[in-house]
Write a protein that holds these residues in place. Sequence first.
Motif, PDB file in Angstrom:
ATOM      1  N   LYS A 132       0.746  -1.275   0.176  1.00 20.47           N
ATOM      2  CA  LYS A 132       0.040   0.188  -0.173  1.00 20.47           C
ATOM      3  C   LYS A 132       0.813   1.219   0.008  1.00 20.47           C
ATOM      4  O   LYS A 132       0.516   2.312  -0.828  1.00 20.47           O
ATOM      5  CB  LYS A 132      -0.934   0.312   1.363  1.00 20.47           C
ATOM      6  CG  LYS A 132      -1.923   1.101   1.136  1.00 20.47           C
ATOM      7  CD  LYS A 132      -2.866   1.144   2.392  1.00 20.47           C
ATOM      8  CE  LYS A 132      -3.700   2.403   2.322  1.00 20.47           C
ATOM      9  NZ  LYS A 132      -4.606   2.399   3.434  1.00 20.47           N
ATOM     10  N   SER A 133       1.816   1.320   0.618  1.00 18.11           N
ATOM     11  CA  SER A 133       2.521   2.464   0.756  1.00 18.11           C
ATOM     12  C   SER A 133       3.162   3.037  -0.469  1.00 18.11           C
ATOM     13  O   SER A 133       3.429   4.030  -1.021  1.00 18.11           O
ATOM     14  CB  SER A 133       3.818   2.286   1.890  1.00 18.11           C
ATOM     15  OG  SER A 133       4.658   1.326   1.640  1.00 18.11           O
TER      16      SER A 133
ATOM     17  N   GLN B  71       2.464   2.043  -3.338  1.00 12.91           N
ATOM     18  CA  GLN B  71       1.248   2.573  -4.420  1.00 12.91           C
ATOM     19  C   GLN B  71       0.922   3.977  -3.802  1.00 12.91           C
ATOM     20  O   GLN B  71       0.504   4.786  -4.794  1.00 12.91           O
ATOM     21  CB  GLN B  71      -0.052   1.751  -4.130  1.00 12.91           C
ATOM     22  CG  GLN B  71      -1.255   1.820  -5.094  1.00 12.91           C
ATOM     23  CD  GLN B  71      -2.427   1.160  -4.631  1.00 12.91           C
ATOM     24  OE1 GLN B  71      -2.345   0.120  -3.650  1.00 12.91           O
ATOM     25  NE2 GLN B  71      -3.323   1.033  -5.651  1.00 12.91           N
ATOM     26  N   HIS B  72       0.651   4.416  -2.634  1.00 13.60           N
ATOM     27  CA  HIS B  72       0.093   5.559  -2.204  1.00 13.60           C
ATOM     28  C   HIS B  72       1.206   6.792  -2.837  1.00 13.60           C
ATOM     29  O   HIS B  72       0.827   7.696  -3.442  1.00 13.60           O
ATOM     30  CB  HIS B  72       0.250   5.673  -0.646  1.00 13.60           C
ATOM     31  CG  HIS B  72      -0.025   7.153  -0.214  1.00 13.60           C
ATOM     32  ND1 HIS B  72      -1.251   7.621  -0.165  1.00 13.60           N
ATOM     33  CD2 HIS B  72       0.938   7.977   0.304  1.00 13.60           C
ATOM     34  CE1 HIS B  72      -1.071   8.857   0.286  1.00 13.60           C
ATOM     35  NE2 HIS B  72       0.137   9.093   0.530  1.00 13.60           N
ATOM     36  N   PHE B  73       2.558   6.515  -2.561  1.00 12.87           N
ATOM     37  CA  PHE B  73       3.588   7.529  -2.862  1.00 12.87           C
ATOM     38  C   PHE B  73       3.909   7.690  -4.326  1.00 12.87           C
ATOM     39  O   PHE B  73       4.506   8.692  -4.885  1.00 12.87           O
ATOM     40  CB  PHE B  73       4.813   7.217  -1.994  1.00 12.87           C
ATOM     41  CG  PHE B  73       4.807   7.677  -0.830  1.00 12.87           C
ATOM     42  CD1 PHE B  73       4.656   9.048  -0.284  1.00 12.87           C
ATOM     43  CD2 PHE B  73       4.318   6.546   0.348  1.00 12.87           C
ATOM     44  CE1 PHE B  73       4.343   9.322   0.972  1.00 12.87           C
ATOM     45  CE2 PHE B  73       4.274   7.017   1.574  1.00 12.87           C
ATOM     46  CZ  PHE B  73       4.319   8.319   1.953  1.00 12.87           C
TER      47      PHE B  73
ATOM     48  N   SER C 149       1.928   6.314  -7.208  1.00 11.79           N
ATOM     49  CA  SER C 149       0.948   6.106  -8.191  1.00 11.79           C
ATOM     50  C   SER C 149       0.645   7.166  -9.434  1.00 11.79           C
ATOM     51  O   SER C 149       0.511   7.219 -10.218  1.00 11.79           O
ATOM     52  CB  SER C 149      -0.569   5.823  -7.553  1.00 11.79           C
ATOM     53  OG  SER C 149      -0.847   6.971  -6.582  1.00 11.79           O
TER      54      SER C 149
ATOM     55  N   TYR D  85      -0.191  -4.676  -7.702  1.00 11.15           N
ATOM     56  CA  TYR D  85       0.342  -4.653  -6.204  1.00 11.15           C
ATOM     57  C   TYR D  85       0.037  -5.806  -5.410  1.00 11.15           C
ATOM     58  O   TYR D  85      -1.264  -6.055  -5.277  1.00 11.15           O
ATOM     59  CB  TYR D  85      -0.173  -3.382  -5.726  1.00 11.15           C
ATOM     60  CG  TYR D  85       0.044  -2.249  -6.312  1.00 11.15           C
ATOM     61  CD1 TYR D  85       1.316  -1.319  -5.730  1.00 11.15           C
ATOM     62  CD2 TYR D  85      -0.706  -1.488  -7.238  1.00 11.15           C
ATOM     63  CE1 TYR D  85       1.723  -0.242  -6.617  1.00 11.15           C
ATOM     64  CE2 TYR D  85      -0.402  -0.235  -7.848  1.00 11.15           C
ATOM     65  CZ  TYR D  85       0.849   0.272  -7.518  1.00 11.15           C
ATOM     66  OH  TYR D  85       1.249   1.440  -8.059  1.00 11.15           O
TER      67      TYR D  85
ATOM     68  N   ILE E 243       0.800   6.127   6.721  1.00  8.47           N
ATOM     69  CA  ILE E 243       0.108   5.239   5.691  1.00  8.47           C
ATOM     70  C   ILE E 243       0.171   3.807   6.449  1.00  8.47           C
ATOM     71  O   ILE E 243      -0.604   3.141   6.410  1.00  8.47           O
ATOM     72  CB  ILE E 243       0.997   4.992   4.484  1.00  8.47           C
ATOM     73  CG1 ILE E 243       1.067   6.198   3.814  1.00  8.47           C
ATOM     74  CG2 ILE E 243       0.329   4.027   3.465  1.00  8.47           C
ATOM     75  CD1 ILE E 243      -0.030   7.139   3.723  1.00  8.47           C
TER      76      ILE E 243
END
Length: 279
Positions: free
Chosen positions: A34-35, A37-39, A41, A52, A189
Amino acid sequence: MHIKTSDGVTLYIEKEGAGVPCIYLHGGPGYWSKSFQHFTSEFLHGQLEIIYLDQRGCGRSDLAENGDYSLERLIRDIEEVRSYFQIEEWYVLGHSFGGLLAVNYTHRFPEHTKGLILTNSTLNMADSFTHQILKGQEWLGITEKLNPINDTSNIVNTFYSTVKQLIEKNLFYKLQFKTPEDEQRLGIIDEALSPQPDFQQYIFSNEEYFQDFTHLTAKVKVPTFVLSGLFDHSVGPRHQESFHFPNGIYKQLVSGHHPYVESPAEFSRAILEFVLDNN
């Protein structure tokens, strides 16, 4: 979304972006996707379709009821994800421990790997753990001569002891980050991450994962991009010097262990330049 492996484990997967397929293999061991993907994307999704994957026993994926977290099983999981999405050829992107999986997958399935991308990856956990221990003890002011760290149990126990002292002194962040603020940004996150210790405990107690996998690098012929961090004391800022990819490109960023947090635009640009040059 979720898919079920051939041995009945439910894996959590998100697929986003448009362009060349790429699977992201997170580190930890025992972390999640997730992290990353968050930073990244907003920078990567325009040219890459990224899968992912939370590895079995990690993040939002289920634990393996049969307790199988072997390297062979993890590699098979990756290949089953590729088959599920009917992808003929993809990029394999590994961070930290995920790089160890990425290299082993690519060595096993070169025909399905268009390119290999390693960022801040360890291919010799014993070497990286030893670097963390020695660097941590330097920061703690421990100067007495160490007993040889010559087996997995000793390495892991000494690592945990060193980490405990670093946390007590508010110095632990220095292994992975340039500043405490970067650690805090990632921590926001990760507040949603529920710890599942089974996976990490398996990895840290299994000699299989503490092999030196750098010997595989000379056998991996696909185009390979290796990103490292000048201040990455989790893997070691010179760890990549032990890699010998025949078609390797190397770049070091002025970052710690998580360049996708510290400088996501620069980090993503470097990856996309490699992908575009390879297409």
